[in-house]
Design an enzyme around this catalytic site. Structure first.
Site, mmCIF file in Angstrom:
data_model
loop_
_atom_site.group_PDB
_atom_site.id
_atom_site.type_symbol
_atom_site.label_atom_id
_atom_site.label_comp_id
_atom_site.label_asym_id
_atom_site.label_seq_id
_atom_site.Cartn_x
_atom_site.Cartn_y
_atom_site.Cartn_z
ATOM 1 C CB CYS A 1 74.549 -56.328 102.084
ATOM 2 S SG CYS A 1 73.573 -54.935 102.627
ATOM 3 C CG ASP A 2 74.223 -60.286 102.541
ATOM 4 O OD1 ASP A 2 75.387 -59.943 102.798
ATOM 5 O OD2 ASP A 2 73.303 -60.194 103.357
ATOM 6 C CB CYS B 1 70.785 -56.139 102.594
ATOM 7 S SG CYS B 1 71.724 -54.877 101.734
#
Ligand code: NAP
Length: 307
Positions: free
Chosen positions: A135-136, A132
């Site tokens: 997300c990261d 992701c």
């Protein structure tokens, strides 16, 4: 007889539970094999509204669980093996040695990111291995990273990561991207993205702290192997929706994603609803899954009151 059984305890499942519990339907949740869903495998979540300083994924899911239980949702820690629809339109949900009768079902079992199946993979997730970028990605500023895959997801991830990383290697097993032309053109025109064609990753290499430091590349044309230094690997080789247990009660697309009725979370079986990543290969965000969980709860409530 239950009013509603919610299968899955990710963002969609817990949101459906909060709404159906507050509607006095006394929902029963069946946790699934990964209680809390995909967010339990991420670190800090910075894009969930209401948390301006971010929140750790597992903590967010514990808060959702607490909120659902506060309103009376019950949780069975088990995995559903099958759902049957009976002649009277009610359902039989089997989970291990137990079976439950219910008037309606919300399927919120999510999708699992596909991984390569390399040694040490599970331990590396969250330590330089992720699926992701949204997300990261922001954790990897001014360092080289790589994306594995050649589809729209891989291109989207690679493009997004150029905001942070010093360089993004796009590792693809063929010499042509599968992605739509517009996405492929954008990626190939981006000077920060370097495609690595005809190559697969044969090993993840870690430092003394167990963090990703490089990948071992295998060139499928020449057979050559070499190391590529990267701080993080973003795997984008597709997702596998957790939809096999519903059988023919729903229609699915060619990848197994549940097809909902247009503009609704309802499926072709009255009383059976689908919400979140098990039915969504497009957005795949915590907040969109939560939104679909809310929608499924409202639809289930209306379905039950119309009976
Ligand atoms: P996808 O289109 O199935 O692409 C998966 C990619 O991973 C392919 O390039 C495939 O290689 C590669 N791959 C699969 N298994 C592999 C393995 N074991 N080792 C190495 N590479 C492997 O999946 P996706 O990109 O997640 O997209 C899924 C669907 O969502 C598609 O319909 C896509 O168009 C859609 N989507 C749309 C958007 C958008 O429109 N903005 C964004 C994301 C996704 P091969 O090419 O060799 O098969």
């Amino acid at each position: 007889m239950e009013n509603v059984i919610i299968i899955g305890t990710g963002c969609a499942g817990y949101t459906a539970a909060i709404y159906t519990a507050r509607a006095n339907l006394g929902p029963l949740l069946v946790s699934g094999t990964q209680p809390g869903g995909q967010l339990t495998t991420t670190t800090e979540v910075e894009n969930f509204p209401g948390y301006p300083d971010g929140i750790m994924g597992p903590e967010l899911m514990m808060k959702m669980q607490a909120q659902a239980e506060k309103f009376g949702a019950r949780i069975v820690w088990a995995s559903v093996e099958s759902v049957e629809c009976r002649a009277d339109g009610t359902f039989l949900v089997r989970a291990g040695s137990e079976s439950f009768e219910t008037r309606s079902v919300i399927v919120a079992t999510g999708a699992a990111p596909r991984h390569l199946g390399l040694p040490g993979e599970q331990v590396l997730i969250g330590h330089g291995l992720t699926s992701c970028a949204t997300c990261d990605g922001a954790f990897y500023r001014d360092v080289p990273v790589c994306v594995i895959g050649g589809g729209d997801s891989a291109c989207e991830e690679a493009d997004f990561l150029t905001r942070f990383a010093s360089k993004v290697y796009l590792i693809h097993r063929r010499d042509k991207l599968r992605a739509s032309k517009i996405m492929a053109d954008r990626v190939l025109a981006n000077p920060k993205i370097e495609p690595v064609w005809n190559s697969t990753v044969s090993a993840y290499l870690t430092d003394d702290q167990g963090e990703m430091r490089a990948v071992q590349l295998h060139n499928l044309s020449t057979g050559a192997q070499h190391e590529l230094k990267v701080a993080c690997v973003f795997v984008a080789i597709g997702h596998v929706p957790n939809s096999s247990f519903v059988g023919n009660l729903v229609d699915k697309d060619e990848n197994g994603y549940i097809l909902q009725n247009p503009g609704r979370t309802a499926t072709k079986t009255p009383g059976l609803f689908a919400a979140g990543d098990v039915a969504d290969h497009y957005y795949r965000q915590a907040i969109t899954a939560a939104g679909q969980g809310c929608a499924a709860a409202l639809e289930a409530e209306r379905y039950l009151s119309g009976q």
